[in-house]
Design a protein around this motif. Sequence first.
Motif, PDB file in Angstrom:
ATOM      1  N   CYS A 119       0.835  -1.205   0.000  1.00 35.33           N
ATOM      2  CA  CYS A 119       0.000   0.000   0.000  1.00 35.33           C
ATOM      3  C   CYS A 119       0.869   1.254   0.000  1.00 35.33           C
ATOM      4  CB  CYS A 119      -0.917  -0.020   1.218  1.00 35.33           C
ATOM      5  SG  CYS A 119      -2.016   1.408   1.349  1.00 35.33           S
ATOM      6  N   ALA A 120       1.947   1.263   0.795  1.00 38.22           N
ATOM      7  CA  ALA A 120       2.837   2.425   0.842  1.00 38.22           C
ATOM      8  C   ALA A 120       3.494   2.652  -0.515  1.00 38.22           C
ATOM      9  CB  ALA A 120       3.896   2.230   1.926  1.00 38.22           C
ATOM     10  N   ARG A 121       3.925   1.585  -1.158  1.00 37.48           N
ATOM     11  CA  ARG A 121       4.558   1.734  -2.477  1.00 37.48           C
ATOM     12  C   ARG A 121       3.554   2.238  -3.508  1.00 37.48           C
ATOM     13  NH1 ARG A 121       7.132  -3.006  -0.515  1.00 37.48           N
ATOM     14  NH2 ARG A 121       5.691  -4.396  -1.616  1.00 37.48           N
ATOM     15  N   HIS A 122       2.299   1.796  -3.374  1.00 35.14           N
ATOM     16  CA  HIS A 122       1.257   2.279  -4.285  1.00 35.14           C
ATOM     17  C   HIS A 122       0.997   3.765  -4.052  1.00 35.14           C
ATOM     18  CE1 HIS A 122      -2.876   1.219  -6.282  1.00 35.14           C
ATOM     19  NE2 HIS A 122      -2.292   2.246  -6.856  1.00 35.14           N
ATOM     20  N   ILE A 123       0.933   4.170  -2.802  1.00 41.12           N
ATOM     21  CA  ILE A 123       0.732   5.589  -2.493  1.00 41.12           C
ATOM     22  C   ILE A 123       1.872   6.425  -3.071  1.00 41.12           C
ATOM     23  CG2 ILE A 123       0.745   7.271  -0.594  1.00 41.12           C
ATOM     24  CD1 ILE A 123      -0.829   5.229   1.070  1.00 41.12           C
ATOM     25  N   ALA A 124       3.106   5.955  -2.915  1.00 43.69           N
ATOM     26  CA  ALA A 124       4.262   6.703  -3.423  1.00 43.69           C
ATOM     27  C   ALA A 124       4.187   6.896  -4.927  1.00 43.69           C
ATOM     28  CB  ALA A 124       5.552   5.983  -3.041  1.00 43.69           C
ATOM     29  N   ALA A 125       3.560   5.937  -5.626  1.00 47.32           N
ATOM     30  CA  ALA A 125       3.467   6.032  -7.086  1.00 47.32           C
ATOM     31  C   ALA A 125       2.358   6.971  -7.545  1.00 47.32           C
ATOM     32  CB  ALA A 125       3.236   4.638  -7.674  1.00 47.32           C
ATOM     33  N   LEU A 126       1.508   7.425  -6.615  1.00 52.68           N
ATOM     34  CA  LEU A 126       0.371   8.268  -6.994  1.00 52.68           C
ATOM     35  C   LEU A 126       0.723   9.745  -7.133  1.00 52.68           C
ATOM     36  CD1 LEU A 126      -2.524   6.762  -4.818  1.00 52.68           C
ATOM     37  CD2 LEU A 126      -2.132   6.464  -7.273  1.00 52.68           C
ATOM     38  N   PHE A 127       1.889  10.159  -6.648  1.00 52.42           N
ATOM     39  CA  PHE A 127       2.265  11.567  -6.781  1.00 52.42           C
ATOM     40  C   PHE A 127       3.755  11.652  -7.053  1.00 52.42           C
ATOM     41  CE2 PHE A 127       2.784  10.548  -2.334  1.00 52.42           C
ATOM     42  CZ  PHE A 127       3.869  11.284  -1.890  1.00 52.42           C
ATOM     43  N   SER A 128       4.128  12.700  -7.778  1.00 54.40           N
ATOM     44  CA  SER A 128       5.532  12.833  -8.196  1.00 54.40           C
ATOM     45  C   SER A 128       6.251  13.968  -7.469  1.00 54.40           C
ATOM     46  CB  SER A 128       5.604  13.086  -9.711  1.00 54.40           C
ATOM     47  OG  SER A 128       4.849  14.245 -10.062  1.00 54.40           O
ATOM     48  N   GLY A 129       5.507  14.862  -6.847  1.00 52.63           N
ATOM     49  CA  GLY A 129       6.116  15.995  -6.168  1.00 52.63           C
ATOM     50  C   GLY A 129       6.574  15.642  -4.772  1.00 52.63           C
ATOM     51  N   PRO A 130       6.927  16.656  -3.973  1.00 53.97           N
ATOM     52  CA  PRO A 130       7.413  16.402  -2.611  1.00 53.97           C
ATOM     53  C   PRO A 130       6.322  15.940  -1.641  1.00 53.97           C
ATOM     54  CG  PRO A 130       7.298  18.758  -3.033  1.00 53.97           C
ATOM     55  CD  PRO A 130       7.040  18.087  -4.342  1.00 53.97           C
ATOM     56  N   TYR A 131       5.056  16.237  -1.963  1.00 53.79           N
ATOM     57  CA  TYR A 131       3.970  15.768  -1.108  1.00 53.79           C
ATOM     58  C   TYR A 131       2.719  15.535  -1.926  1.00 53.79           C
ATOM     59  CZ  TYR A 131       3.019  20.834  -0.970  1.00 53.79           C
ATOM     60  OH  TYR A 131       2.806  22.150  -1.304  1.00 53.79           O
ATOM     61  N   SER A 132       1.789  14.764  -1.375  1.00 53.85           N
ATOM     62  CA  SER A 132       0.583  14.345  -2.082  1.00 53.85           C
ATOM     63  C   SER A 132      -0.330  15.535  -2.356  1.00 53.85           C
ATOM     64  CB  SER A 132      -0.171  13.298  -1.250  1.00 53.85           C
ATOM     65  OG  SER A 132      -0.614  13.863  -0.022  1.00 53.85           O
ATOM     66  N   ASN A 133      -1.241  15.338  -3.301  1.00 53.26           N
ATOM     67  CA  ASN A 133      -2.235  16.375  -3.592  1.00 53.26           C
ATOM     68  C   ASN A 133      -3.545  16.108  -2.841  1.00 53.26           C
ATOM     69  OD1 ASN A 133      -3.096  14.178  -5.018  1.00 53.26           O
ATOM     70  ND2 ASN A 133      -3.171  15.194  -7.014  1.00 53.26           N
ATOM     71  N   TRP A 134      -3.509  15.257  -1.840  1.00 55.48           N
ATOM     72  CA  TRP A 134      -4.643  15.029  -0.955  1.00 55.48           C
ATOM     73  C   TRP A 134      -4.139  15.067   0.484  1.00 55.48           C
ATOM     74  CZ3 TRP A 134      -2.177  11.184  -3.627  1.00 55.48           C
ATOM     75  CH2 TRP A 134      -1.604  10.147  -2.861  1.00 55.48           C
ATOM     76  N   SER A 135      -5.061  15.290   1.401  1.00 54.35           N
ATOM     77  CA  SER A 135      -4.668  15.379   2.804  1.00 54.35           C
ATOM     78  C   SER A 135      -5.716  14.710   3.673  1.00 54.35           C
ATOM     79  CB  SER A 135      -4.509  16.848   3.223  1.00 54.35           C
ATOM     80  OG  SER A 135      -5.769  17.508   3.191  1.00 54.35           O
ATOM     81  N   ALA A 136      -5.375  14.499   4.913  1.00 57.47           N
ATOM     82  CA  ALA A 136      -6.304  13.940   5.892  1.00 57.47           C
ATOM     83  C   ALA A 136      -7.064  15.068   6.574  1.00 57.47           C
ATOM     84  CB  ALA A 136      -5.538  13.125   6.932  1.00 57.47           C
ATOM     85  N   PRO A 137      -8.269  14.783   7.071  1.00 58.54           N
ATOM     86  CA  PRO A 137      -9.012  15.810   7.814  1.00 58.54           C
ATOM     87  C   PRO A 137      -8.354  16.077   9.162  1.00 58.54           C
ATOM     88  CG  PRO A 137     -10.125  13.702   7.977  1.00 58.54           C
ATOM     89  CD  PRO A 137      -8.997  13.507   7.000  1.00 58.54           C
ATOM     90  N   SER A 138      -8.607  17.247   9.681  1.00 58.55           N
ATOM     91  CA  SER A 138      -8.161  17.581  11.037  1.00 58.55           C
ATOM     92  C   SER A 138      -9.233  17.100  12.008  1.00 58.55           C
ATOM     93  CB  SER A 138      -7.947  19.091  11.182  1.00 58.55           C
ATOM     94  OG  SER A 138      -7.565  19.416  12.489  1.00 58.55           O
TER      95      SER A 138
END
Length: 321
Positions: free
Chosen positions: A158-177
């Motif tokens: 799952c972590a490797r799949h997540i890493a493949a979903l974005f190319s920049g320094p951080y993802s374009n989605w976030s978790a709720p506060s």
Amino acid sequence: MTASILSAGIQTTIQDCGRPGSRKFGVALGGALDPFALRTVNLLVGNEEGAAGFELASGTLRLCFDDDRLLAYAGGQFECLVDGSPAPARYCLRVPAGSPVEVKAQRSGRCWIAISGGVDVPLVLGSRATDLRALFGGQLGRALRDGDEIPLGHESPCARHIAALFSGPYSNWSAPSLNAPVRTVRVVPGRHWEELDGEAQDQFLGKSLRVDSRSDRMGVRLEGVELPPPGREFVSEAVAPGTVQLPPDGAPILLLADCQTIGGYARIAHVISVDLARTAQWRPLDEVRFEMVTIEHARELLWERERDLAFFRAGLKLRLQ
């Protein structure tokens, strides 16, 4: 596969979701003071929700990894730099091997940090959490120190799949506060609430109390009121994180994750689960208040928060398909 601790910060410990089931043996529950923050950041980096990570109380934690990792953090007012570049909270961050990571307290609160693969120290009584009083778990039962080398687990698919979903320094989605800091927390009546006189009850619910500097992971000491305790002694009975005790000096103590399993002080209230995690952001001299609610309302609030976390979990799963 290790995390090298370049600067350990103040009372940085390894924590997971604690040791449920061990309290009957006199062992504290322990674990992250905000388990919901830890669960959230673990989801962001592809870990199981209860994987071990770091809890930073204050100061600056600096570390680096000997291989590429994902990292996420959440909690109080902290900033993070990855190789000198700002990185936002509650996002999945990409950390190349050898790149320095700096997580720094800006003002108040605690912070929880998850690393893909999780922290892989030995299990003690089914948990990797650090118990600072009993001196076991985590890194040799103590807070992290400069120069520590902390073993990390293997990244999940799952972590490797997540890493493949974005190319920049951080993802374009976030978790709720999920747990914004608050100064008023809700409680339900404790076993001995009705043994307080009306004036003591009014003071507890009507006055602001100050967080004492002696507070720690075992409990938050509160000052600013002197409540007359019930006029009798009590047999020691079970207590739990969230219990508000009233010792003879009349200054309430809110028990936290590392609290003892039994106590003989009056138990006047209990902080509801949704709000207990928020008390982890309290700092010395903060002024706080208590508000009484029903158990039914407390259950509704807990269900709503678990629902919000389930929505985030489901959304992340859809993204990975």
